[in-house]
Design a protein around this motif. Structure first.
Motif, PDB file in Angstrom:
ATOM      1  N   VAL A   1      11.773  22.290 -10.263  1.00 24.10           N
ATOM      2  CA  VAL A   1      10.711  21.377 -10.377  1.00 24.10           C
ATOM      3  C   VAL A   1       9.620  21.793  -9.566  1.00 24.10           C
ATOM      4  CG1 VAL A   1       9.993  18.721 -11.463  1.00 24.10           C
ATOM      5  CG2 VAL A   1      12.194  19.643 -11.584  1.00 24.10           C
TER       6      VAL A   1
ATOM      7  N   LEU B   1       5.009  21.298 -10.066  1.00 21.78           N
ATOM      8  CA  LEU B   1       4.234  20.525 -11.274  1.00 21.78           C
ATOM      9  C   LEU B   1       2.883  21.511 -10.638  1.00 21.78           C
ATOM     10  CD1 LEU B   1       4.605  17.048  -8.765  1.00 21.78           C
ATOM     11  CD2 LEU B   1       5.807  18.449 -10.918  1.00 21.78           C
TER      12      LEU B   1
ATOM     13  N   ASN C   1       2.354   8.667 -10.271  1.00 18.27           N
ATOM     14  CA  ASN C   1       2.930   9.691 -10.883  1.00 18.27           C
ATOM     15  C   ASN C   1       3.877  10.910  -9.931  1.00 18.27           C
ATOM     16  OD1 ASN C   1       3.009   9.326 -13.589  1.00 18.27           O
ATOM     17  ND2 ASN C   1       0.925  10.888 -14.067  1.00 18.27           N
TER      18      ASN C   1
ATOM     19  N   ILE D   1       7.796  11.210  -9.753  1.00 15.65           N
ATOM     20  CA  ILE D   1       8.151  12.288 -10.055  1.00 15.65           C
ATOM     21  C   ILE D   1       9.540  12.865  -8.774  1.00 15.65           C
ATOM     22  CG2 ILE D   1       8.024  14.696 -10.092  1.00 15.65           C
ATOM     23  CD1 ILE D   1       4.869  13.639 -12.168  1.00 15.65           C
TER      24      ILE D   1
ATOM     25  N   LEU E   1       6.913  22.477 -19.514  1.00 18.74           N
ATOM     26  CA  LEU E   1       7.523  20.713 -20.568  1.00 18.74           C
ATOM     27  C   LEU E   1       5.725  21.117 -21.314  1.00 18.74           C
ATOM     28  CD1 LEU E   1       9.180  19.327 -22.133  1.00 18.74           C
ATOM     29  CD2 LEU E   1       9.141  17.987 -19.508  1.00 18.74           C
ATOM     30  N   GLU E   2       5.878  20.872 -22.514  1.00 19.26           N
ATOM     31  CA  GLU E   2       4.260  20.638 -23.369  1.00 19.26           C
ATOM     32  C   GLU E   2       4.086  21.001 -24.656  1.00 19.26           C
ATOM     33  OE1 GLU E   2       0.705  20.107 -23.003  1.00 19.26           O
ATOM     34  OE2 GLU E   2       0.862  21.395 -21.495  1.00 19.26           O
TER      35      GLU E   2
ATOM     36  N   ILE F   1       5.881  21.302 -15.227  1.00 20.77           N
ATOM     37  CA  ILE F   1       5.105  19.535 -15.559  1.00 20.77           C
ATOM     38  C   ILE F   1       3.988  19.777 -15.450  1.00 20.77           C
ATOM     39  CG2 ILE F   1       4.858  17.480 -15.342  1.00 20.77           C
ATOM     40  CD1 ILE F   1       7.758  18.320 -16.067  1.00 20.77           C
TER      41      ILE F   1
ATOM     42  N   ALA G   1       3.163  11.715 -17.248  1.00 23.43           N
ATOM     43  CA  ALA G   1       4.062  12.962 -16.764  1.00 23.43           C
ATOM     44  C   ALA G   1       4.959  12.211 -16.190  1.00 23.43           C
ATOM     45  CB  ALA G   1       2.716  14.315 -15.916  1.00 23.43           C
ATOM     46  N   SER G   2       5.673  11.496 -15.637  1.00 21.15           N
ATOM     47  CA  SER G   2       6.831  11.139 -14.535  1.00 21.15           C
ATOM     48  C   SER G   2       7.867  10.984 -15.863  1.00 21.15           C
ATOM     49  CB  SER G   2       6.563   9.826 -13.833  1.00 21.15           C
ATOM     50  OG  SER G   2       5.858   8.650 -14.163  1.00 21.15           O
TER      51      SER G   2
ATOM     52  N   ALA H   1       8.281  11.898 -18.515  1.00 23.79           N
ATOM     53  CA  ALA H   1       8.197  13.690 -19.313  1.00 23.79           C
ATOM     54  C   ALA H   1       9.385  14.077 -17.952  1.00 23.79           C
ATOM     55  CB  ALA H   1       6.914  13.642 -19.959  1.00 23.79           C
ATOM     56  N   CYS H   2       8.532  14.039 -16.812  1.00 22.27           N
ATOM     57  CA  CYS H   2      10.000  14.856 -16.099  1.00 22.27           C
ATOM     58  C   CYS H   2      10.590  14.136 -16.438  1.00 22.27           C
ATOM     59  CB  CYS H   2       9.263  14.558 -14.493  1.00 22.27           C
ATOM     60  SG  CYS H   2       9.573  15.887 -13.217  1.00 22.27           S
TER      61      CYS H   2
ATOM     62  N   GLY I   1      12.693  15.492 -19.058  1.00 19.75           N
ATOM     63  CA  GLY I   1      13.459  16.788 -18.842  1.00 19.75           C
ATOM     64  C   GLY I   1      14.246  17.546 -17.672  1.00 19.75           C
TER      65      GLY I   1
END
Length: 241
Positions: free
Chosen positions: A95, A97, A105, A109, A171-172, A191, A223-224, A226-227, A230
């Motif tokens: 991953v 960032l 966050n 994550i 990831l957007e 991310i 963000a966390s 979404a992570c 994913g």
């Protein structure tokens, strides 16, 4: 660096890292506290006792739960350490960032990545949160079990990752459906920052852009969160759950 709280101190002990000492509040007589003190002592770590008021003054999080461990500043690994660790791994999972500035966050994550079996986390030296006492606490000590590399340039790091045969997915918003994206094999998920998302140039460095379908009116996720989606979608595909 101070590591505060029972769970964080327990995970720190499991990591095998050098601990200078653990400060314990007087009067910690519950079963969980007694057990943790015994583990600390059996590990050969120095234990010091003090009144709770002293720990309150020492604490930076105000959530010490009667335990504060003192260790040297967090030691990051190198990007090469992560890549060497997955050199022959068919399901390598990294991953990256891109501009995560909120310590909460970052801590969340790190916890997500460790729980999801991610092989390594890459963060930037600039415009990014770093691993601090607060981040360590939020991660519940997960940072002690996850390889984290801090790099000067995220785009250069992506070039190295791709040279090692790892496919990069940003990831957007505006990308393909994550649930229709093949996330098996050797992959890296990028991310983006809380306000800026994944940088446009960074998106171009990636092999594909994927998005999480949303059906509300706000259409944006922390963000966390979404992570987490994913990482665990990739895990679902890999484990055929």
């Amino acid at each position: 660096m101070k590591i505060e709280g029972k769970n964080s101190v327990r995970e720190l002990l499991k990591s095998g890292k050098t601990i200078d000492k653990v400060l314990v509040a007087n009067g910690m007589r519950d079963v969980e506290s007694k057990s943790l003190v015994n583990i600390i002592k059996s590990s050969g770590v120095k234990v010091s006792y003090a009144d709770k008021s002293i720990l309150d003054k020492e604490s930076e999080t105000r959530r010490h739960q009667g335990f504060i461990a003192y260790v040297s500043d967090y030691k990051y690994c190198e990007l090469g350490d992560i890549l060497n660790g997955v050199k022959d791994k068919e399901d390598a999972f990294i991953v990256v960032l891109d501009g995560i500035e909120d310590p909460h966050n970052l801590g969340s994550i790190i916890r997500v990545c460790e729980c999801g079996g991610v092989d390594g986390l890459i963060i930037g030296k600039h415009r990014s949160a770093s691993v601090t006492d607060a981040v360590m606490r939020i991660s519940e000590g997960s940072a002690n079990h996850l390889k984290i590399a801090r790099v000067t340039n995220i785009n250069n790091a992506l070039d190295e990752i791709k040279e090692d045969g790892i496919w990069a997915y940003a990831l957007e918003l505006g990308g393909g459906d994550i649930y229709k994206t093949d996330l098996k094999g050797r992959i890296a998920i990028v991310i983006g920052g809380e306000d800026t998302g994944v940088n446009k140039l960074t998106q171009k460095k990636c092999d594909a852009v994927m998005s999480i379908p949303m059906y509300g009116k706000v259409n944006s996720l922390n963000a966390s969160v979404a992570c987490g989606i994913g990482v665990f979608e990739a895990l679902r595909q890999r484990k055929n759950v």
